[in-house]
Design an enzyme around this catalytic site. Structure first.
Site, PDB file in Angstrom:
ATOM      1  N   CYS A  64       0.897  -1.169  -0.168  1.00 36.22           N
ATOM      2  CA  CYS A  64       0.045  -0.063  -0.109  1.00 36.22           C
ATOM      3  C   CYS A  64       0.702   1.161  -0.252  1.00 36.22           C
ATOM      4  O   CYS A  64       1.952   1.437   0.563  1.00 36.22           O
ATOM      5  CB  CYS A  64      -0.888  -0.004   1.193  1.00 36.22           C
ATOM      6  SG  CYS A  64      -1.893  -1.498   1.334  1.00 36.22           S
ATOM      7  N   GLN A  65       0.346   2.419  -0.541  1.00 35.05           N
ATOM      8  CA  GLN A  65       1.139   3.570  -0.514  1.00 35.05           C
ATOM      9  C   GLN A  65       1.113   4.250   0.776  1.00 35.05           C
ATOM     10  O   GLN A  65       2.172   4.927   1.023  1.00 35.05           O
ATOM     11  CB  GLN A  65       0.578   4.237  -1.746  1.00 35.05           C
ATOM     12  CG  GLN A  65       1.813   5.529  -1.989  1.00 35.05           C
ATOM     13  CD  GLN A  65       1.329   6.773  -3.349  1.00 35.05           C
ATOM     14  OE1 GLN A  65       0.466   7.510  -2.890  1.00 35.05           O
ATOM     15  NE2 GLN A  65       1.478   6.267  -4.290  1.00 35.05           N
TER      16      GLN A  65
END
Lengths: 407, 140
Positions: free
Chosen positions: B53-54
């Site tokens: 995930c960013q």
């Protein structure tokens, strides 16, 4: 100065003419990849439709046409970066491929235990990891040129890091994350005075700045075609002849050999020594059209247009409460990295996309630089000459709505 | 009796059906994110971070009787809104129900873009991790 007809230029880039999530696309992610003019797509399709053949081997007409077109691109690149000769232009898979080539050949042949490789705090992971890999193998040491709060390299610290153990300085010409233009001419002179060679990662400069590898006395210069309006999957490595000649080959296979027997193999000459296997023929040929396209303008006029966009966007963004621009060097290309108090870059990126606006969010493959500034990431808007002031107005308006939605 | 996974999904589809435009939808999602209770710092461990995930996303799972209870958090509020919906749908169900769950609501409420296989979108990783927990608990 020649004025640019941006409206006409935009028609050369068909991808720009579309709606995304109901709004006209605003493409501000040019540092990640630039869009391609129609002439590039046409060249690609023309090659497959009329000339497709494997190069250098065949005697037939198609093979000759394909070979001539392939080698013509090499000549155009030579001229574009002012290299002394075409055989010092090596095709790779991209900037990353070019840097790995130098690390695995020049590095393998020249680094020994205790030798130093200088990189900077601004580097992309592609100009860090290949050096870490070869340094670990050879017992060499990596040292880092620090960067100040504005995003400017500390040249005093650089001078102090240079000594006779430094074998290579590997720095980018322009920072991908914050846009700083590094003083490479001075840095190269200093490195050479200490007997070190210099690799310049030109991924972010090639589309914006004039690069003269001879005037700058660059030892190795790496860049990607897709950041210069060309196809993806293609890169270039330029090297000084005596260095390329002295380096061992990289990958083994067809094309890179002179004679093969089971007792041993002799290697081909430059540039083929470093181009094992059937290369990316179609993209090399199409890249020619991208170079011609850019050469159709004054590079200075294109850059001035981008700088005007940068100045306007910087001014517009600076008045947004809580917004801070990361990277405020005096010499920058048209890249603006920013953060907004209390908001996560990912949320901003997701909502701007709903407005049809493409920016980049995250760590931009420069985790050490993000760490230096105590950030998890930034939002990055990066412009090309086909962007407009109206697009910046729409972007700033959408950003305002985005902030309201998130707060 | 608590809602089934299917019933909760239908309820979410109905809620999102009230909005005509994306902005209202996202404002609701952001609101869900803001309302999701923060995860206790003790559970914000490296082990609980979902990769891919960013923004950082933490997921904590606990067995209560024969049910699995999820708690999660993220630095990004839209991601938190997405997690909040996943928790509403999947938490407090048996491992078997969770493993078998077909999450059709994501597509139907117009959030399938967040399922895309890019490095920045983590919804897929979150669903996978929740199902992995279910698998691990059912094997015990």
């Amino acid at each position: 100065m020649m004025t640019l007809d941006i409206h006409k230029i935009r028609q050369d880039f068909p991808v720009l003419d579309q709606r995304v999530n109901g709004s006209p696309l605003i493409y501000f992610d040019n540092a990640a990849t630039t869009q391609k003019p129609s002439v590039v797509m046409e060249a690609l399709s023309h090659y497959y439709k009329t000339d497709n053949a494997n190069i250098h081997r065949g005697l037939h007409t198609l093979a000759e046409r394909a070979t001539a077109a392939y080698e013509l691109t090499r000549t155009k690149i030579k001229e574009f970066i002012h290299a002394p000769s075409s055989d010092q232009i090596i095709f790779t898979a991209g900037t990353t491929g070019s840097i790995n080539l130098v690390a695995q050949t020049f590095g393998r042949a020249n680094f020994s235990k205790g030798d130093k490789i200088l990189i900077s705090n601004l580097e992309h992971h592609s100009n860090i990891v290949p050096w870490q890999m070869i340094a670990e193998e050879k017992g060499a040491i990596i040292e880092v040129i620090p960067v100040d709060d504005r995003g400017v390299l500390d040249l005093e610290a650089y001078r102090n890091l240079l000594d006779s153990r430094v074998k290579l300085v590997a720095v980018n010409h322009v920072s991908n994350a914050i846009g700083t233009i590094n003083p490479i001419a001075e840095m190269i002179q200093l490195a050479h005075a200490h007997g070190a060679k210099v690799l310049i990662d030109g991924a972010q400069s090639i589309a914006h700045l004039d690069v003269d590898v001879q005037k700058l006395d660059i030892d190795f210069f790496a860049f990607s075609a897709h950041k210069l309006f060309g196809p993806t999957g293609l890169g270039v490595l330029y090297g000084k002849r005596e260095l390329l000649d002295s380096m061992p080959p990289y990958q083994g296979g067809g094309e890179m050999i002179k004679e093969v027997s089971f007792e041993g193999t002799t290697y081909n000459e430059l540039p083929y020594k470093f181009e094992a296997g059937t290369p990316n023929i179609a993209d090399v040929i199409a890249f020619s059209a991208a170079i011609d396209y850019v050469n159709g303008f004054s590079k200075e006029a294109l850059f001035q247009q981008e700088l005007a966009l940068l100045a306007y966007a910087t001014e517009q963004l600076s008045v947004i409460p809580g917004l801070r621009i990361v990277g405020t060097a005096a010499d920058k290309i048209a890249v603006i990295s920013f953060v907004i108090d209390g908001l996560h870059p990912q949320d901003i990126g997701v909502l701007l996309d709903k407005f049809g606006i493409a920016i980049r969010t995250g760590h931009h493959c420069v985790q050490p630089l993000m760490k230096r500034y105590g950030l998890v990431g930034t939002c990055r808007a990066s412009f090309a000459f086909y962007n407009t002031f109206e697009e910046i107005d729409l972007f700033v308006k959408a950003l305002g709505r985005t902030i309201n939605m998130l707060q | 009796m608590a809602y089934s996974i299917q019933e909760t999904q239908n309820e979410l589809i109905e809620e999102f059906g009230l909005f005509d435009d994306w902005a209202d939808k996202y404002e609701y999602l952001i609101d869900l994110g803001k309302k999701l209770p923060s995860l206790s710092e003790a559970f914000k461990t490296e082990e609980n971070v979902i990769k891919g995930c960013q923004s950082r996303v933490w997921l904590h799972a606990e067995k209560q009787g024969d049910h699995l209870v999820f708690e999660a958090d993220s630095e990004a509020v839209i991601v938190k809104g997405l997690i909040s919906m996943l928790i509403r749908v999947l938490s407090n169900h048996t491992a078997e129900e969770i493993m078998k769950a077909d999450l059709y609501f994501i597509d139907q409420i117009g959030m399938s873009q967040h399922l895309a296989q890019t490095r920045s979108n983590g919804l897929l990783s979150m669903v996978k991790q929740m199902k992995n927990y279910a698998l691990a608990f059912s094997a015990k």
